[in-house]
Design a protein around this motif. Structure first.
Motif, PDB file in Angstrom:
ATOM      1  N   GLY B  63       0.781  -1.338   0.071  1.00 33.95           N
ATOM      2  CA  GLY B  63      -0.013   0.008   0.049  1.00 33.95           C
ATOM      3  C   GLY B  63       0.787   1.206  -0.019  1.00 33.95           C
ATOM      4  O   GLY B  63       0.704   2.344  -0.879  1.00 33.95           O
ATOM      5  N   MET B  67       1.396   4.204  -3.023  1.00 31.07           N
ATOM      6  CA  MET B  67       1.330   5.645  -2.516  1.00 31.07           C
ATOM      7  C   MET B  67       2.547   6.457  -2.983  1.00 31.07           C
ATOM      8  O   MET B  67       2.782   7.735  -2.537  1.00 31.07           O
TER       9      MET B  67
ATOM     10  N   ALA C 178      -4.894   2.364   2.904  1.00 32.61           N
ATOM     11  CA  ALA C 178      -4.712   3.845   2.439  1.00 32.61           C
ATOM     12  C   ALA C 178      -5.080   4.738   3.593  1.00 32.61           C
ATOM     13  O   ALA C 178      -4.479   5.750   3.485  1.00 32.61           O
ATOM     14  N   SER C 179      -6.422   4.389   4.146  1.00 30.14           N
ATOM     15  CA  SER C 179      -6.662   5.592   4.928  1.00 30.14           C
ATOM     16  C   SER C 179      -5.778   5.472   6.350  1.00 30.14           C
ATOM     17  O   SER C 179      -5.428   6.576   6.842  1.00 30.14           O
TER      18      SER C 179
END
Lengths: 193, 193, 193
Positions: B63, B67, C178-179
């Motif tokens: 992840g 990003m 992602a959060s």
């Protein structure tokens, strides 16, 4: 003086004033950024009382200290066993006594997190470390002290388990979660082990 | 020229000199702050060899890489099992052989941290992931490689357990705690898993 | 005007122009540094569903919130048990039902990571906390909510285990890795618990 040639060389003082103001502004912002930045600091929570995890914590702590970082280790819950030198039962409640009896007596009695088999695994690990000339946990603790690593015993855990100061090794600080956070929030690296 | 009206327009060069000096000073401080700041980087210690925890590590690693972060995973102790492709017993001491025999042979044999029941729990988890089209651990490892995640095998653990390079998958780096810390101290996020 | 004495006071406007350009450059760099810096923020992954570890997570979360940090807790895998209010079996696959039956029904049923003895250890710990007037886990969860701690349930884990929204307490957010990372990359401290 010939105004025609001199004029371009004469600077407008108001432009300087603007610059001076902008510079003051930048300086303030920079000072703020400097104050907010992380220090050369590492903060570790040692929650686990497993020999293998505690070893990892001390390898990281002494490594970081050797690299010039200010290191603090915050021992809480099972991690307090690392700092014990003896177990006293007097003054403890029933549950505290039961917990004390089932917990390791000192750093020398820590189990491993896997394949412990009533301590066989831990002895095996210690013996493998000796064969390979890896420092023992007790040597790492001494080294950490020499390198100025701060060791803090969690007050809440001590109180909960009824662990008295006399049961812990000398030279520790005591503190709550606020003292961990005070260090951690300024640190480059914080780990929960 | 009329001195009375021209005078306010003539700037004092010493004020400019002061500004130039202040600016040089600010630039130095700013460069220092820039050098101290965290990079777009994430550093993970994978200490655990439990399937569930290792999966969490790879979900975070891939992840973060997706990003745009530089990600490094430092595999130590039980975590080394993730990187094993086979187990060789020759050249190992008695304890190392015992440890090797009781450790998972490869990433496919990792237990879960709870309710493992001799591997039933791990198989159940893998099957639940398949049903839900969640990538398997092996697919996540491939994805991590594709995304440029650096995987570092801890030298001290390898040496301690007598794990040879031939037992590990290809394309790994080897390093000590200093290489973890070098990354971690520059990282936005460091986790001990 | 007397050129001999006035001349040194006349500043060269090109020096001001250079200063203006340098200042613009510094300002850009400073803005970049400001944007990159960590916010007053703490991000926790609560992976574990063990009472002792979860308590540590809430002590840190509420402590940090009380110190003015924005705190987010990301509950994943076993940690989801903390957020459960009941268990529903309908709509679950066989494996999901087995997992649900073997997992704690709610925060009140979490085991301890060591010496659990089928729940006796957990009850002992809760009772020791009561004796010492330490807030219970449920009180800490309420306090965390009052202090504005964000609690996020991991979507992937929920989906994997087939946990429906109706099984979880109210007022949660849902999110993926992602959060967590979005918060964590801006945080002063991130811990995996």
């Amino acid at each position: 003086m010939d105004a025609g040639t001199e004029a371009p060389l004469v600077a407008d003082p108001s432009r300087i004033q603007v610059l001076e103001e902008k510079l003051r502004d930048l300086e303030e912002r920079l000072a703020h950024v400097e104050g907010q930045g992380a220090e050369d600091r590492v903060a570790l929570v040692v929650f686990s009382g497993d020999l293998d995890r505690v070893l990892a914590a001390f390898v990281i702590a002494t490594g970081a200290a050797a690299m010039g970082q200010e290191v603090s280790m915050f021992f809480t819950f099972w991690g307090l066993s690392v700092l014990k030198k003896e177990t006293r039962l007097s003054g403890k409640t029933l549950f505290q006594r039961m917990m004390a009896l089932m917990s390791p007596r000192s750093s020398k009695n820590l189990p491993v997190s896997r394949m412990n088999y009533f301590g066989v695994g831990a002895r095996m690990l210690r013996s493998m470390m000796k064969q390979k000339n890896v420092s023992s946990l007790e040597e790492m603790i001494s080294l950490a002290r020499e390198l100025g690593v701060r060791m803090i015993a969690c007050e809440m855990s001590r109180d909960l388990m009824g662990i008295e100061e006399a049961e812990l090794v000398a030279g520790l600080e005591c503190g709550g979660v606020a003292s961990f956070l005070a260090d951690s929030l300024k640190s480059r690296t914080s780990l929960f082990i």
